[in-house]
Design a protein around this motif. Sequence first.
Motif, PDB file in Angstrom:
ATOM      1  N   GLY A   1      59.344  12.312 -60.897  1.00  0.00           N
ATOM      2  CA  GLY A   1      58.549  12.541 -59.696  1.00  0.00           C
ATOM      3  C   GLY A   1      59.088  13.725 -58.936  1.00  0.00           C
ATOM      4  N   ILE A   2      58.209  14.352 -58.171  1.00  0.00           N
ATOM      5  CA  ILE A   2      58.665  15.405 -57.254  1.00  0.00           C
ATOM      6  C   ILE A   2      58.401  14.913 -55.844  1.00  0.00           C
ATOM      7  CG2 ILE A   2      58.227  17.737 -56.391  1.00  0.00           C
ATOM      8  CD1 ILE A   2      57.752  18.661 -59.191  1.00  0.00           C
ATOM      9  N   VAL A   3      59.453  14.855 -55.049  1.00  0.00           N
ATOM     10  CA  VAL A   3      59.333  14.287 -53.700  1.00  0.00           C
ATOM     11  C   VAL A   3      60.391  14.903 -52.802  1.00  0.00           C
ATOM     12  CG1 VAL A   3      60.846  12.299 -54.234  1.00  0.00           C
ATOM     13  CG2 VAL A   3      59.075  12.054 -52.510  1.00  0.00           C
ATOM     14  N   GLY A   4      60.133  14.906 -51.500  1.00  0.00           N
ATOM     15  CA  GLY A   4      61.115  15.418 -50.545  1.00  0.00           C
ATOM     16  C   GLY A   4      62.309  14.469 -50.439  1.00  0.00           C
ATOM     17  N   ASP A   5      63.510  15.049 -50.258  1.00  0.00           N
ATOM     18  CA  ASP A   5      64.713  14.220 -50.081  1.00  0.00           C
ATOM     19  C   ASP A   5      64.518  13.213 -48.944  1.00  0.00           C
ATOM     20  OD1 ASP A   5      66.352  15.568 -51.991  1.00  0.00           O
ATOM     21  OD2 ASP A   5      66.686  17.186 -50.557  1.00  0.00           O
ATOM     22  N   ASN A   6      63.826  13.648 -47.897  1.00  0.00           N
ATOM     23  CA  ASN A   6      63.616  12.787 -46.732  1.00  0.00           C
ATOM     24  C   ASN A   6      62.872  11.512 -47.104  1.00  0.00           C
ATOM     25  OD1 ASN A   6      61.565  14.913 -47.114  1.00  0.00           O
ATOM     26  ND2 ASN A   6      60.467  13.885 -45.483  1.00  0.00           N
TER      27      ASN A   6
ATOM     28  N   SER B   1      54.294  21.953 -56.529  1.00  0.00           N
ATOM     29  CA  SER B   1      54.604  21.079 -57.669  1.00  0.00           C
ATOM     30  C   SER B   1      53.746  21.470 -58.864  1.00  0.00           C
ATOM     31  CB  SER B   1      54.348  19.606 -57.319  1.00  0.00           C
ATOM     32  OG  SER B   1      55.066  19.243 -56.178  1.00  0.00           O
ATOM     33  N   GLN B   2      52.446  21.653 -58.628  1.00  0.00           N
ATOM     34  CA  GLN B   2      51.548  22.050 -59.731  1.00  0.00           C
ATOM     35  C   GLN B   2      51.941  23.418 -60.280  1.00  0.00           C
ATOM     36  OE1 GLN B   2      47.338  21.754 -58.868  1.00  0.00           O
ATOM     37  NE2 GLN B   2      47.667  19.841 -57.753  1.00  0.00           N
ATOM     38  N   ASP B   3      52.272  24.321 -59.356  1.00  0.00           N
ATOM     39  CA  ASP B   3      52.647  25.678 -59.764  1.00  0.00           C
ATOM     40  C   ASP B   3      53.892  25.656 -60.660  1.00  0.00           C
ATOM     41  OD1 ASP B   3      52.372  28.601 -59.421  1.00  0.00           O
ATOM     42  OD2 ASP B   3      54.365  28.368 -58.541  1.00  0.00           O
ATOM     43  N   LEU B   4      54.860  24.807 -60.311  1.00  0.00           N
ATOM     44  CA  LEU B   4      56.083  24.707 -61.117  1.00  0.00           C
ATOM     45  C   LEU B   4      55.737  24.329 -62.559  1.00  0.00           C
ATOM     46  CD1 LEU B   4      59.222  24.524 -61.376  1.00  0.00           C
ATOM     47  CD2 LEU B   4      59.027  22.145 -60.685  1.00  0.00           C
ATOM     48  N   PHE B   5      54.881  23.326 -62.725  1.00  0.00           N
ATOM     49  CA  PHE B   5      54.554  22.888 -64.089  1.00  0.00           C
ATOM     50  C   PHE B   5      53.701  23.925 -64.816  1.00  0.00           C
ATOM     51  CE2 PHE B   5      55.511  18.630 -62.178  1.00  0.00           C
ATOM     52  CZ  PHE B   5      56.699  18.475 -62.875  1.00  0.00           C
ATOM     53  N   LYS B   6      52.838  24.608 -64.081  1.00  0.00           N
ATOM     54  CA  LYS B   6      52.054  25.674 -64.730  1.00  0.00           C
ATOM     55  C   LYS B   6      52.986  26.775 -65.234  1.00  0.00           C
ATOM     56  CE  LYS B   6      47.693  24.845 -62.388  1.00  0.00           C
ATOM     57  NZ  LYS B   6      46.922  25.132 -61.179  1.00  0.00           N
ATOM     58  N   ARG B   7      53.970  27.113 -64.418  1.00  0.00           N
ATOM     59  CA  ARG B   7      54.942  28.137 -64.838  1.00  0.00           C
ATOM     60  C   ARG B   7      55.773  27.688 -66.037  1.00  0.00           C
ATOM     61  NH1 ARG B   7      55.870  32.432 -61.275  1.00  0.00           N
ATOM     62  NH2 ARG B   7      54.574  32.219 -59.434  1.00  0.00           N
ATOM     63  N   CYS B   8      55.882  26.362 -66.207  1.00  0.00           N
ATOM     64  CA  CYS B   8      56.598  25.831 -67.372  1.00  0.00           C
ATOM     65  C   CYS B   8      55.710  25.851 -68.602  1.00  0.00           C
ATOM     66  CB  CYS B   8      57.038  24.395 -67.109  1.00  0.00           C
ATOM     67  SG  CYS B   8      58.379  24.278 -65.950  1.00  0.00           S
TER      68      CYS B   8
END
Length: 301
Positions: A72-77, A23-30
């Motif tokens: 939010g970032i969360v698992g579908d489950n 999740s952190q990596d995704l935002f850093k890449r953004c």
Amino acid sequence: MTINENGRLRIAIQKSGRLSDSSQDLFKRCGLKISLADRKLLAHVGNMPIDLMLVRSSDIPGLVMDGVCDLGIVGDNTLEEHALQRQLNGEPSAYDKICSLKFGGCRLSIALPEEIDYQGIQSLDGMRLATTYPRLLNRFAQQHGIRFETCRLNGSVEVAPRVGLADGICDLVSTGTTLEANGLKEVEVIYTSKAALISGDKPLSGTKAQIFDKLLPRIQGVLKARESKYIMLHAPKNKLSEVITLMPGSETPTVLPLAERDDRVAVHMVSTETFFWETMEQLKDLGCNSILVLPIEKMMR
Ligand SMILES: Nc1ncnc2c1ncn2[C@@H]1O[C@H](COP(=O)(O)OP(=O)(O)OP(=O)(O)O)[C@@H](O)[C@H]1O
Ligand SMILES: O=P(O)(O)OC[C@H]1O[C@H](OP(=O)(O)OP(=O)(O)O)[C@H](O)[C@@H]1O
Ligand SMILES: [Mg+2]
């Protein structure tokens, strides 16, 4: 009391666990400048009006559904389990799934001790199953017209049969290593899951909508770039159409002349499909060489 009204987009992500690094990596890449000081649970993004709230994964659906966080970032489950629980309690459970992210892939499965002779779903009738996901498990039972008892464990679920707490379990599986290490076999997959980006079901206010409209294309660009490759090769001119047909997703390849070679050209293209070794071998057989498959960092249409 006004919650979450400071004009900054608030995003809930997992503090530590399976989804936190990705999740952190995704935002850093953004392009978000995130400095997460030790134990700081609300991190201001330095270069955009965004705050990251670091919480337990199981709290994220509720925080978004109640408007405490905008995204939010969360698992579908976790999301589905929470929504089912809220529906049962008569509480608001609406949310929007903005997109599925390409991490946190796992499945929710029923597993039994290896020595049990499993004859199909009916074998589960009357059993006691330990799980962190009683609502998803009960829905599965209802769909299949079977009855079983559930007992809730929030972690280390796989130990339950061995200590006599349950006959079997229903827990997340990825590689299957944990099941195997605990003498269990997977007998039914009841749900498949990936991490998702979610928001509440109400439209964002003016400033927040603007921040979101800037962030979303970046997220989509990162996801698209991850699955795309930049392909470069040298091809014989007289085989060009065959070469292009072989290249996956080759809509508009760039064809460039090569210095001092009239019989060969360079072909460049972005491929959004998996580029297999077999394709490279076929291209080689057509007379191509210098075949390069490169990762792409960012993309914008
Ligand atoms: N083995 C796994 N492989 C891939 N993804 C997984 C795996 N286990 C869990 N996940 C995904 O990651 C999410 C978070 O799992 P994790 O175990 O880190 O936290 P948790 O214990 O479920 O929740 P909390 O953060 O509330 O303590 C799960 O809900 C699921 O979507
Ligand atoms: O199939 P595998 O690759 O072995 O992964 C499955 C394990 O991963 C998760 O637990 P996690 O390791 O996150 O520990 P937790 O129970 O503390 O959440 C899940 O609850 C399983 O126990
Ligand atoms: Mg876990």
